[in-house]
Design a protein around this motif. Structure first.
Motif, PDB file in Angstrom:
ATOM      1  N   ALA A 107       0.831  -1.205   0.000  1.00 47.23           N
ATOM      2  CA  ALA A 107       0.000   0.000   0.000  1.00 47.23           C
ATOM      3  C   ALA A 107       0.864   1.253   0.000  1.00 47.23           C
ATOM      4  CB  ALA A 107      -0.926  -0.013   1.210  1.00 47.23           C
TER       5      ALA A 107
ATOM      6  N   VAL B  23       0.397   7.220   1.333  1.00 46.71           N
ATOM      7  CA  VAL B  23      -0.538   8.078   0.615  1.00 46.71           C
ATOM      8  C   VAL B  23      -0.450   9.478   1.219  1.00 46.71           C
ATOM      9  CG1 VAL B  23      -2.956   8.539   0.051  1.00 46.71           C
ATOM     10  CG2 VAL B  23      -2.089   6.186   0.009  1.00 46.71           C
TER      11      VAL B  23
ATOM     12  N   ARG C 121       2.997   7.982  -7.817  1.00 48.31           N
ATOM     13  CA  ARG C 121       1.700   8.005  -8.493  1.00 48.31           C
ATOM     14  C   ARG C 121       0.956   9.270  -8.093  1.00 48.31           C
ATOM     15  NH1 ARG C 121      -3.234   3.857  -7.092  1.00 48.31           N
ATOM     16  NH2 ARG C 121      -4.643   4.365  -8.823  1.00 48.31           N
TER      17      ARG C 121
ATOM     18  N   THR D 239       1.799   7.539  -3.214  1.00 53.51           N
ATOM     19  CA  THR D 239       0.687   8.090  -3.994  1.00 53.51           C
ATOM     20  C   THR D 239       0.359   9.464  -3.445  1.00 53.51           C
ATOM     21  OG1 THR D 239      -0.254   5.890  -4.420  1.00 53.51           O
ATOM     22  CG2 THR D 239      -1.713   7.784  -4.718  1.00 53.51           C
TER      23      THR D 239
ATOM     24  N   THR E  73      -7.769   2.726   4.748  1.00 56.20           N
ATOM     25  CA  THR E  73      -8.094   3.127   3.384  1.00 56.20           C
ATOM     26  C   THR E  73      -8.514   4.591   3.359  1.00 56.20           C
ATOM     27  OG1 THR E  73     -10.383   2.347   3.656  1.00 56.20           O
ATOM     28  CG2 THR E  73      -8.793   0.833   2.610  1.00 56.20           C
TER      29      THR E  73
ATOM     30  N   THR F  31     -10.971   4.084  -3.961  1.00 57.25           N
ATOM     31  CA  THR F  31     -10.456   3.899  -2.608  1.00 57.25           C
ATOM     32  C   THR F  31      -9.007   3.427  -2.649  1.00 57.25           C
ATOM     33  OG1 THR F  31     -12.662   3.369  -1.767  1.00 57.25           O
ATOM     34  CG2 THR F  31     -10.788   2.652  -0.438  1.00 57.25           C
ATOM     35  N   LEU F  32      -8.174   4.042  -1.821  1.00 56.27           N
ATOM     36  CA  LEU F  32      -6.751   3.726  -1.779  1.00 56.27           C
ATOM     37  C   LEU F  32      -6.404   3.091  -0.440  1.00 56.27           C
ATOM     38  CD1 LEU F  32      -5.375   7.149  -3.112  1.00 56.27           C
ATOM     39  CD2 LEU F  32      -5.690   5.055  -4.448  1.00 56.27           C
ATOM     40  N   ARG F  33      -5.592   2.028  -0.467  1.00 52.02           N
ATOM     41  CA  ARG F  33      -5.046   1.480   0.769  1.00 52.02           C
ATOM     42  C   ARG F  33      -3.793   2.262   1.146  1.00 52.02           C
ATOM     43  NH1 ARG F  33      -2.810  -3.218   0.788  1.00 52.02           N
ATOM     44  NH2 ARG F  33      -2.337  -3.239  -1.445  1.00 52.02           N
ATOM     45  N   TYR F  34      -3.487   2.290   2.426  1.00 50.45           N
ATOM     46  CA  TYR F  34      -2.254   2.953   2.851  1.00 50.45           C
ATOM     47  C   TYR F  34      -1.617   2.180   4.003  1.00 50.45           C
ATOM     48  CZ  TYR F  34      -4.936   4.937   6.808  1.00 50.45           C
ATOM     49  OH  TYR F  34      -5.689   5.096   7.940  1.00 50.45           O
TER      50      TYR F  34
END
Length: 432
Positions: A107, A110, A178, A135, A194, A201-204
């Motif tokens: 992940a 972020v 990204r 990200t 997330t 939805t992004l995991r971190y």
């Protein structure tokens, strides 16, 4: 004696009656970079706002000179040499691609926010770990530029298209991260680690909040009827709305931003009415008595200051606006600007139940929030209840967070008294 001292020594030994310009003597102008904010002092250009003419050698700058962007001292500058193309290529070849088979299921980190704070964290992380997945989520294009330049763009007749030092896309490629530009962060789910965004939805593994603060809007200032100038896009739209002819502008708030904008717009030919609840501009620094000399410097500019007034309403009348104060005064305007301080938007913090103290509360060690694996920096935070809304601390905050995330030696963040450069070019001020 070092080679640098030898060069400077020869310049000092020249006869005063017959000075030789550095280039004529075969000594090229040099550049010096601010370790805190990245501002580059170019000897060939000087710093006109501080009274340093083009060609002023760095060694000849007075010791009490401050960085025009972040306010640190001359001692915080170092000799800068722009890397050659060959050096940049060599550096790029040493980086491990981030999105490879070994890392694509991680992940990673972020970052929320495409301003200076967000990019500083990305830079600090990448300096410590070439393979860490990063990200960056930004509500705008995430272009890299110096926000303080917006306050002097008219006075310096800056080309707005040239304010961007590096596009967000180019910075993302350079740092191999990204970038999700024009994407809003909606909600943090701490139990699943997330971040919900308008693009999915992004995991971190670690989340860094660097989304800054917004211009505060008193109840009498509807968002649809006034400008809030806190980033390049909004400033560009304001300039387009003002056009090329002189306009009547009402600015509500005579603090740092309001005073700088009033000064710059007036130098650009616009007629400015500056309103504030306090009796003088820059009243936050009463010990400096900054308001009196500033008002004196504005006497020949089209700036009307009205202190001790509270805005009661803003109305749109045809193509213009009417601003009415609680005491019944009325001011007509083509544009209205809100500059009544900054406020951290609470939505993301509330979604994660982060501790709040006039902003996202963080501890100095790694700038950790009250929730594990979530850090924050820049305009959106407070340390011991104190907001941090100047440029100088950001690089130090970023290094502290990067060390905490990557497991490097701890770099505790230390709060320091702020030195503020007020970029009212008619009468520049330094406040403590």
């Amino acid at each position: 004696m070092s080679a640098l001292s030898h060069i400077f020594g020869e310049v000092r030994d020249l006869p005063l009656a017959a000075p030789v310009l550095p280039k004529a003597a075969g000594q090229p102008f040099r550049q010096y970079i601010c370790d805190a904010c990245g501002y580059i002092y170019d000897e060939a250009v000087g710093d006109a706002d501080s009274g340093l003419a083009a060609g002023t050698r760095f060694e000849d700058i007075p010791d009490d000179w401050y960085c025009p962007l972040c306010g640190v001292t001359k001692n915080d500058f170092a000799l800068y040499e722009a890397p050659s193309i060959e050096a940049l290529r060599a550096q790029a070849s040493r980086h491990v691609p981030v999105w490879n088979a070994a890392t694509r299921h991680q992940a990673g980190v972020v970052i929320v926010g495409g301003g200076r704070a967000g990019w500083q964290v990305a830079e600090a992380l990448r300096a410590l770990d070439a393979a860490l997945p990063i990200t960056l989520v930004s509500a705008c294009a995430a272009d890299v530029y110096d926000k303080p330049m917006l306050s002097i763009a008219m006075a310096r007749q800056l080309d707005l298209t040239r304010l961007v030092k590096e596009t967000g896309a180019d910075a993302a490629r350079r740092l191999k991260l990204r970038l999700l530009a024009h994407t809003d962060a909606v909600r943090i789910c701490t139990d699943t680690r997330t971040l919900r965004t308008t693009r999915g939805t992004l995991r971190y593994d670690h989340l860094v909040l660097a989304h800054g603060a917004q211009a505060a809007l008193p109840p009498a200032l509807p968002a649809a009827l006034c400008w809030r100038i806190n980033h390049l896009g909004a400033y560009q739209r304001l300039r387009a709305a003002l056009g090329d002819s002189a306009k009547d502008v009402v600015i509500v708030g005579a603090g740092l931003i309001g005073s700088e904008l009033a000064n710059d717009l007036a130098l650009g030919g616009h007629r400015v009415t500056l309103l504030d609840v306090m009796a003088q501009p820059l009243a936050r620094w009463p010990g400096e008595q900054a308001g009196t000399p500033l008002l004196a410097a504005w006497q020949d500019l089209p700036i009307q200051f009205k202190g001790g007034v509270q805005v009661a309403s803003v109305e749109k009348l045809g193509a213009r606006y009417r601003v009415t104060t609680a005491c019944g005064q009325r001011f007509a305007a083509d544009q209205v600007i809100a500059a009544a301080g900054l406020a951290t938007p609470p939505r993301l913090a509330q979604s994660a139940a982060l501790a709040w103290h006039n902003g996202i509360a963080v501890e100095p060690q790694g700038l950790r929030t009250s929730v594990e694996r979530i850090h924050a920096l820049g305009d959106c935070i407070t340390v011991n209840g104190q907001a941090s809304r100047f440029i100088e601390p950001i690089a130090r905050q970023a290094r502290s967070i990067a060390a905490a995330i990557t497991g490097a030696a701890p770099v505790p963040y230390e709060t320091r008294p702020a030195v503020v450069r007020v970029k009212t070019t008619t009468h520049p001020l330094t406040l403590h």
